[in-house]
Every structure is written in C-alpha cells, then in structure tokens.
Design a protein around this motif. Structure first.
Motif, short mmCIF file in Angstrom:
data_model
loop_
_atom_site.label_atom_id
_atom_site.label_comp_id
_atom_site.label_asym_id
_atom_site.label_seq_id
_atom_site.Cartn_x
_atom_site.Cartn_y
_atom_site.Cartn_z
N ASP A 199 38.12 25.76 86.41
CA ASP A 199 39.37 26.11 87.09
C ASP A 199 39.94 24.89 87.79
N TRP A 200 39.04 24.16 88.42
CA TRP A 200 39.47 23.02 89.22
C TRP A 200 40.03 21.92 88.33
N GLU A 231 41.33 22.23 85.44
CA GLU A 231 42.58 22.60 84.78
C GLU A 231 43.73 22.79 85.77
N SER A 232 43.46 22.60 87.05
CA SER A 232 44.54 22.78 88.03
C SER A 232 45.56 21.66 87.89
N PRO A 233 46.84 21.98 88.06
CA PRO A 233 47.90 20.98 87.88
C PRO A 233 47.70 19.77 88.79
#
Lengths: 269, 265
Positions: free
Chosen positions: A20-21, A23-25
């Motif tokens: 998740d981290w 892939e964060s913008p």
C-alpha cells in the motif's frame, strides 16, 4: 476426506502494508523526483563543466540568492508586472468579451480580429512594442496585457454566449433589468469560462513578462536569468527559474482553491 | 363557485390569439378567459404550442395575432403580479435554495429585512425548511421544483403560470407534488394556468380543461371539470373523475394515434 487448507484470501492478507505504501502517490512522486535529480546531478558531474547548474550547486546558493535584495527586487518587478497586466486584462477582457458574447454585431465585427491576435506569437510583435513604448517596463506591461487579454476575451465571450436561455427567460419573467441580469445572471453563469480564461492567461502572461525582459533588458527575473547565464552563474539563474515555476504553480493552486471554496456548483457535470 | 361568478371578471382574456414564427403557425384563433379563482388546465399533444401560449400570457413573447389582456391590461412584457413555474425548474445553480426563492422578491425591490422575514415562510410552505443553504445540485428534482414553486409564490402573484411543472420529475414525486400543489392552492387560491401533457393531472388540477389540437393548433374543446374542491387523493376515486378522464382521453388520443401511424406509414 478433509477439506483442503486454503490460504487466507482476505484483502488484508493478500496485500501487506508495505505494498500500500509503495503504491501511494506520495511515495511514487518523491521517488521519481529523487531519481530525476540524481540523474541530473550525475550527468552534469560526469560530462559538464563545473559552472553548469546542478541540484547540489543550487541547494548550496539557494538561500543566499533568495535573501539577496537585488534578486527580490527582480522577482517583485516581474511578478508585479504579471499581476498588474492580468488584472487589467481581466477587467478589459471581460468587458469586451461580454459585449461580444451578448451583442451579435460586436461578435461579428470583432471575432475575427480577436482570434487572429490571440494566435499571433507575442515574440513577433515585441520589436514593434519597443518602438511604441520604448526600452522600459511599459513595453513589458504591454506585452503581458497582449499575452493575457485575448484569451480572457475569448473565454468571456464564449461564457456569455453559453448562458442557458432558460436563465435569461427566468430573469425576464421576474422583470429583471438588463443591468441586473448582466451582474446577477450572465456574470456568475460565465464564471467557469472566465476562470479557465484567467488560468490560460496567467501562463501566457508569465511567458510574456520573461520574454520581454530577455529582449528589452528590463530588470526582472527574465533578465536575471539571462545575465547570470551569460556570466556562468547557472545555479543562480536556475533559482530564478524555480521562482517562476513556483509562481505559476501557486496561481494554479490558488485558482483551484477559490473554485472549490466559492464556486462549488461549477464543478458539477 | 359558479361559472357565472368566475367569468364575471376574467383575470386573463384572450381572443382570436395566434402565434406564428415565420411560415410556421403554432396556434391560431384561441379564445379563452380565466377567472379570479380559477384553474385552467391546458392539454395537448407535444409540439402543439401549449408552452408557447403560456409564454405569451407571461409576456415573454408577443402574440402575432389577436388580443390578450391580464387584469384588463394589454400585455406588452412580463407583468407584476404574474409569476411562472418553469418546466426545467430554471433555478440558478450559483444561488442557494434561499437565494433562489428570494430572487423574484429581491427584483421586486423588497428590503433585506422583508426578504429575511418572508422567504422562510415560503420555504416552509413548500416543505423545504432545513435546506435553505443547499445548492440546487445538492437536492433532488422534486425538491428543486418545490424551490421553483416557492420562488414564484414568494412574489405573491395574482396569476400563477405553470409550464409542465412536474414533467421533469419521476412518477412518484410527481404525484406527491400534485397533491402538495392542490394543498397550497387551497391555502392561497390564485388564477392559475396549468400546462400539462398528462391527462390525469389536467383533470385533477383544472376547473376546466382546454384541449389544444390540430396543425396549427386551436381550441378543440373546453371540458368543464365539475369535481368538488378541495381535491385530494380521494378525488382520483371519484366516479366523475374516471368519466372526465376518459372523455379527455378520447378527445386527445383519437388523432394522436392516427398521427402516430401516419408517421410510420
């Protein structure tokens, strides 16, 4: 027969937190930024002479340049000229655009010229402008207005023409006077168009100011860049570029904020 | 109220009225009167000029033939005391519910204090209390038309013109709004011209139903609706309602079907 043991398939189990981290913008943006800066730094160190601008050099002199009164005066002069030019263009462009949008004869008469002047490269008329206004800040102001005025006029005209007939009929039915309809109906109904015009105009105005400074040697950020580049102070010149980019981006952010805050209805489809 | 009294002082009077756009004659030879506390429903196939007729009464567009008076005066433009409710609501998206409802009253020159005092009353009347500060895009179609209705009512019109007011909302909302409208009309009876393409609605709302038909269209028939007022949901079960509905249906549909088949042929 025993049921086969299935691996856990919940979303939490399938996606560990670090994915998740990653892939964060925010992570992607900063990583891309760092990679680009490293590439720049490496390339310049390997192949270019020492005076060529590079990230580490810019960081080293950044605070000194930003605190330099001469630099601040240059930045102030350019941004003030842009703001002044934009304001004048906004007022005049809206007036002319609305007149064209609401009065058919004005539109038929002027449209061709407004479109042509909008398409005219501002650099092309710069020598003429210096003839009319002299080699001074007036020439820069004229170029900024020239760059900004027509995009605002065109958008104001399109905005005023696209006011739904129904709104005007409601206003008419409730016996609104023309003056009232202009400010209470046509102006707010055209606002989304006007804002688009101002955004476009702001970018063009900034380009216009810098170009004018290059050619006419008026004190300002454009001239600062030119002067420092020619005296092999590329890092210093680049600080001015950063300030120009920051000004453009801040204006965009400001317009977005204003739209969200004061025109919530305009963002609907 | 007897027909005699209603007709004694017509609020709206039209005689030999016609409208043409260039070569296109929309309607012609329309004679009608609407009394002080009367609801005239106008019905007709789509494209027959019902809305055009209503716009003429509002003074938004001029007639090309004939005479039209409202309260005894010739119509030359939108008139004080006449208000219109629009088919697509005509709300301004940049104004809140409160500001939209206050629009007409503000234009009429009402003071700030007067607006603050009166507008909540009309917002309450149409059941929009609590939504004063919403923008039109934040509320449903039915609520938007309630807002449009409140805007018209707020100028306290003596003539209320309804242009297919519930045509753009879904069927259930439409029914709710019809009974709401009847309730409001009982509280504040005015002269009303109600344009619709729904037969039930025309019979339910009108004291008379005017059927526009033909090309160019003209008054085909005026049906007297002798249903008691106040009208409500029970009116729909009235045997007379079914009769009148059937009568208007037959008048209207006979040619509509013919026309439909003509197109396919």
């Amino acid at each position: 027969m025993t049921a086969p043991v299935l691996p856990e398939t919940g979303p939490a189990a399938a996606r560990p937190l670090w994915r998740d981290w990653i892939e964060s913008p925010l992570f992607l943006k900063s990583t891309a930024g760092i990679v680009l800066l490293l590439l720049w730094e490496g390339t310049v160190r390997a192949f270019a002479p020492s005076y060529v601008a590079r990230p580490s050099g810019i960081v080293r002199i950044f605070t000194t340049v930003i605190g330099d009164p001469q630099f601040l005066a240059a930045a102030g002069a350019t941004l003030w000229a842009v703001a002044k030019g934009l304001l004048v263009s906004l007022v005049l462009g809206t007036l002319v655009g609305f007149a064209m949008g609401r009065i058919n004869m004005m539109e038929r008469g002027l449209r061709y010229y407004v479109n042509s002047l909008f398409a005219t490269p501002m650099v092309a008329i710069l020598p003429l402008v210096t003839l009319w206004f002299g080699y001074n800040a007036d020439a820069r102001f004229a170029i900024v207005v020239f760059a900004a005025f027509f995009s605002i006029t065109i958008n104001a005209c399109d905005g005023a023409r696209s006011v739904p007939l129904e709104y005007l009929e409601v206003a008419n039915s409730f016996r609104a006077r023309p003056f009232h309809t202009l400010f209470d109906i046509i102006f707010p109904a055209s606002l989304p168009y006007l804002l688009a015009g101002v955004r476009l105009a702001a970018g063009r105005a900034l380009v216009g100011a810098v170009v004018a400074e290059f050619f006419v040697s008026i004190p300002g950020l454009g001239y600062y860049i030119l002067y420092n580049s020619r005296t092999f102070k590329h890092n210093e010149a680049f600080v001015a570029v950063i300030v120009l980019v920051a000004a453009g981006v801040s204006f965009e952010v400001l317009m977005n904020w204003l739209t969200r805050r004061y025109l919530p209805w305009s963002r609907r489809d | 109220m007897s027909n005699q009294v209603r007709q004694a002082q017509p609020r709206i009077a039209m005689s030999g009225a016609g409208k043409r756009y260039g070569a296109l004659q929309v309607f012609r030879d329309v004679d009608l009167t609407v009394g002080e506390r009367e609801v005239l429903a106008i019905i007709g196939p789509s494209g027959c000029g019902k809305t055009t007729l209503l716009r003429c009464i509002d003074g938004l567009i001029p007639l090309t033939e004939g005479e039209l008076t409202v309260e005894g005066e010739h119509i030359t433009g939108p008139r004080e005391g006449v208000a219109m409710v629009f088919q697509h609501f005509g709300l301004f998206p940049w104004k809140t519910v409160f500001q939209n409802v206050a629009y007409g009253l503000k234009l009429a020159g009402a003071s700030r204090a007067e607006i603050e005092e009166k507008i909540p009353e009309f917002i309450k009347l149409v059941g929009l209390s609590g939504f004063e500060h919403y923008y039109p895009y934040q509320i449903s179609g039915g609520m938007q038309q309630r807002c449009g209705l409140a805007r018209a009512l707020a100028v306290q019109p003596r003539v209320l013109l309804m242009d297919e007011p519930f045509g753009a909302v879904d069927a259930q909302t439409r029914e709710i709004l019809q009974f709401e409208m009847l309730r409001i009309w009982e509280m504040r009876p005015t002269t009303m011209v109600f344009v619709t393409h729904a037969i039930d609605e025309a019979v339910l709302m009108g004291d008379r139903v005017l059927v526009l038909k033909g090309r160019p269209s003209s008054v085909h028939e005026i049906v007297e609706v002798d249903l008691p007022r106040p009208r409500d949901r029970a009116t729909l079960l009235h045997p007379r309602f079914a009769e009148l509905r059937e009568h208007v249906w037959n008048t209207l549909m006979a040619e509509a079907r013919q026309a439909e088949f003509e197109v396919t042929r």
